[in-house]
Scaffold this motif. Structure first.
Motif, PDB file in Angstrom:
ATOM      1  N   GLN A   1       2.213 -11.556   4.422  1.00  6.97           N
ATOM      2  CA  GLN A   1       0.964 -10.828   4.191  1.00  6.97           C
ATOM      3  C   GLN A   1       1.218  -9.333   4.000  1.00  6.97           C
ATOM      4  O   GLN A   1       2.128  -8.779   4.596  1.00  6.97           O
ATOM      5  N   TRP A   2       0.375  -8.725   3.164  1.00  9.74           N
ATOM      6  CA  TRP A   2       0.475  -7.298   2.899  1.00  9.74           C
ATOM      7  C   TRP A   2      -0.405  -6.514   3.856  1.00  9.74           C
ATOM      8  O   TRP A   2      -1.492  -6.949   4.211  1.00  9.74           O
ATOM      9  N   ARG A   3       0.097  -5.334   4.238  1.00  3.65           N
ATOM     10  CA  ARG A   3      -0.680  -4.367   5.023  1.00  3.65           C
ATOM     11  C   ARG A   3      -0.557  -3.027   4.309  1.00  3.65           C
ATOM     12  O   ARG A   3       0.515  -2.654   3.831  1.00  3.65           O
ATOM     13  N   VAL A   4      -1.680  -2.319   4.231  1.00  2.00           N
ATOM     14  CA  VAL A   4      -1.734  -1.042   3.524  1.00  2.00           C
ATOM     15  C   VAL A   4      -2.097   0.057   4.511  1.00  2.00           C
ATOM     16  O   VAL A   4      -3.164   0.009   5.124  1.00  2.00           O
ATOM     17  N   PRO A   5      -1.218   1.044   4.693  1.00  2.00           N
ATOM     18  CA  PRO A   5      -1.560   2.176   5.561  1.00  2.00           C
ATOM     19  C   PRO A   5      -2.735   2.961   4.967  1.00  2.00           C
ATOM     20  O   PRO A   5      -2.881   3.070   3.749  1.00  2.00           O
ATOM     21  N   GLU A   6      -3.548   3.483   5.841  1.00  2.00           N
ATOM     22  CA  GLU A   6      -4.710   4.265   5.407  1.00  2.00           C
ATOM     23  C   GLU A   6      -4.280   5.409   4.488  1.00  2.00           C
ATOM     24  O   GLU A   6      -4.948   5.715   3.499  1.00  2.00           O
ATOM     25  N   SER A   7      -3.147   6.033   4.792  1.00  2.00           N
ATOM     26  CA  SER A   7      -2.666   7.147   3.969  1.00  2.00           C
ATOM     27  C   SER A   7      -2.390   6.710   2.529  1.00  2.00           C
ATOM     28  O   SER A   7      -2.640   7.461   1.585  1.00  2.00           O
ATOM     29  N   SER A   8      -1.898   5.481   2.331  1.00  2.00           N
ATOM     30  CA  SER A   8      -1.639   4.981   0.977  1.00  2.00           C
ATOM     31  C   SER A   8      -2.937   4.755   0.212  1.00  2.00           C
ATOM     32  O   SER A   8      -3.022   5.049  -0.980  1.00  2.00           O
ATOM     33  N   LEU A   9      -3.947   4.255   0.905  1.00  3.77           N
ATOM     34  CA  LEU A   9      -5.243   4.048   0.264  1.00  3.77           C
ATOM     35  C   LEU A   9      -5.855   5.388  -0.143  1.00  3.77           C
ATOM     36  O   LEU A   9      -6.334   5.547  -1.269  1.00  3.77           O
ATOM     37  N   LEU A  10      -5.798   6.367   0.745  1.00  7.79           N
ATOM     38  CA  LEU A  10      -6.344   7.687   0.439  1.00  7.79           C
ATOM     39  C   LEU A  10      -5.572   8.350  -0.696  1.00  7.79           C
ATOM     40  O   LEU A  10      -6.157   9.029  -1.547  1.00  7.79           O
ATOM     41  N   GLU A  11      -4.270   8.129  -0.733  1.00  3.46           N
ATOM     42  CA  GLU A  11      -3.430   8.668  -1.814  1.00  3.46           C
ATOM     43  C   GLU A  11      -3.842   8.064  -3.156  1.00  3.46           C
ATOM     44  O   GLU A  11      -3.947   8.771  -4.164  1.00  3.46           O
ATOM     45  N   TYR A  12      -4.092   6.771  -3.179  1.00  6.88           N
ATOM     46  CA  TYR A  12      -4.518   6.088  -4.395  1.00  6.88           C
ATOM     47  C   TYR A  12      -5.865   6.630  -4.878  1.00  6.88           C
ATOM     48  O   TYR A  12      -6.048   6.905  -6.065  1.00  6.88           O
ATOM     49  N   ILE A  13      -6.789   6.817  -3.966  1.00  5.61           N
ATOM     50  CA  ILE A  13      -8.108   7.346  -4.322  1.00  5.61           C
ATOM     51  C   ILE A  13      -7.978   8.775  -4.833  1.00  5.61           C
ATOM     52  O   ILE A  13      -8.579   9.142  -5.843  1.00  5.61           O
TER      53      ILE A  13
ATOM     54  N   ARG B   1      -3.314  -7.538  -6.604  1.00  7.84           N
ATOM     55  CA  ARG B   1      -2.474  -7.151  -7.738  1.00  7.84           C
ATOM     56  C   ARG B   1      -2.059  -5.686  -7.629  1.00  7.84           C
ATOM     57  O   ARG B   1      -0.898  -5.345  -7.876  1.00  7.84           O
ATOM     58  N   LEU B   2      -2.993  -4.809  -7.245  1.00  5.71           N
ATOM     59  CA  LEU B   2      -2.675  -3.383  -7.105  1.00  5.71           C
ATOM     60  C   LEU B   2      -1.595  -3.157  -6.048  1.00  5.71           C
ATOM     61  O   LEU B   2      -0.701  -2.337  -6.230  1.00  5.71           O
ATOM     62  N   VAL B   3      -1.691  -3.889  -4.960  1.00  3.39           N
ATOM     63  CA  VAL B   3      -0.694  -3.749  -3.893  1.00  3.39           C
ATOM     64  C   VAL B   3       0.636  -4.359  -4.326  1.00  3.39           C
ATOM     65  O   VAL B   3       1.696  -3.750  -4.164  1.00  3.39           O
ATOM     66  N   GLN B   4       0.582  -5.541  -4.907  1.00  4.50           N
ATOM     67  CA  GLN B   4       1.806  -6.233  -5.318  1.00  4.50           C
ATOM     68  C   GLN B   4       2.566  -5.435  -6.379  1.00  4.50           C
ATOM     69  O   GLN B   4       3.795  -5.391  -6.370  1.00  4.50           O
ATOM     70  N   GLU B   5       1.837  -4.778  -7.279  1.00  6.20           N
ATOM     71  CA  GLU B   5       2.470  -3.977  -8.334  1.00  6.20           C
ATOM     72  C   GLU B   5       2.938  -2.611  -7.833  1.00  6.20           C
ATOM     73  O   GLU B   5       3.597  -1.876  -8.553  1.00  6.20           O
ATOM     74  N   GLY B   6       2.550  -2.248  -6.616  1.00  4.09           N
ATOM     75  CA  GLY B   6       2.971  -0.974  -6.054  1.00  4.09           C
ATOM     76  C   GLY B   6       2.072   0.192  -6.409  1.00  4.09           C
ATOM     77  O   GLY B   6       2.392   1.334  -6.110  1.00  4.09           O
ATOM     78  N   ARG B   7       0.946  -0.081  -7.051  1.00  2.60           N
ATOM     79  CA  ARG B   7       0.024   1.002  -7.390  1.00  2.60           C
ATOM     80  C   ARG B   7      -0.668   1.524  -6.133  1.00  2.60           C
ATOM     81  O   ARG B   7      -1.018   2.696  -6.051  1.00  2.60           O
ATOM     82  N   ILE B   8      -0.881   0.633  -5.172  1.00  4.89           N
ATOM     83  CA  ILE B   8      -1.273   1.024  -3.816  1.00  4.89           C
ATOM     84  C   ILE B   8      -0.092   0.620  -2.947  1.00  4.89           C
ATOM     85  O   ILE B   8       0.267  -0.560  -2.886  1.00  4.89           O
TER      86      ILE B   8
ATOM     87  N   GLU C   1      -9.577  -6.141   3.184  1.00  6.51           N
ATOM     88  CA  GLU C   1     -10.255  -4.910   3.600  1.00  6.51           C
ATOM     89  C   GLU C   1     -10.183  -3.845   2.507  1.00  6.51           C
ATOM     90  O   GLU C   1     -11.151  -3.118   2.268  1.00  6.51           O
ATOM     91  N   ILE C   2      -9.027  -3.756   1.825  1.00  3.42           N
ATOM     92  CA  ILE C   2      -8.886  -2.823   0.711  1.00  3.42           C
ATOM     93  C   ILE C   2      -9.894  -3.174  -0.383  1.00  3.42           C
ATOM     94  O   ILE C   2     -10.557  -2.300  -0.943  1.00  3.42           O
ATOM     95  N   ALA C   3     -10.028  -4.468  -0.674  1.00  3.92           N
ATOM     96  CA  ALA C   3     -10.992  -4.916  -1.687  1.00  3.92           C
ATOM     97  C   ALA C   3     -12.411  -4.522  -1.285  1.00  3.92           C
ATOM     98  O   ALA C   3     -13.185  -4.054  -2.120  1.00  3.92           O
TER      99      ALA C   3
END
Length: 86
Positions: free
Chosen positions: A48-60, A33-40, A19-21
């Protein structure tokens, strides 16, 4: 019967790597890769990885702040291009 006053806090929206992609319009491997490296920032649930919406918005937002402001020298009108830190 007692009146229970429990405030329900809404669950955060969690995205999968796919979904992030899709949201960022990048390849799923790049998103992984972005999630695994901690950039997101994300959390690992089992394998499996899950990304909170707040982390995605922070990255953007970080990408928007990091983009240098350039003055147009060619005089052409067009959209400003921003680059996210991928």
């Amino acid at each position: 019967m007692k009146n229970q006053d429990k405030s329900l806090t809404p669950s955060p929206t969690l995205y999968t790597v796919r979904e992030i992609a899709d949201i960022l319009r990048i390849h799923p491997r790049t998103a992984y890769r972005l999630v695994q490296e901690g950039r997101i920032r994300g959390i690992k649930v089992g394998s499996q990885w899950r990304v909170p919406e707040s982390s995605l918005l922070e990255y953007i937002e970080y990408g928007l702040q990091a983009a240098p402001k350039k003055e147009k020298k060619d005089g052409k009108d067009g959209p400003e291009q921003l680059k996210l830190p991928i």
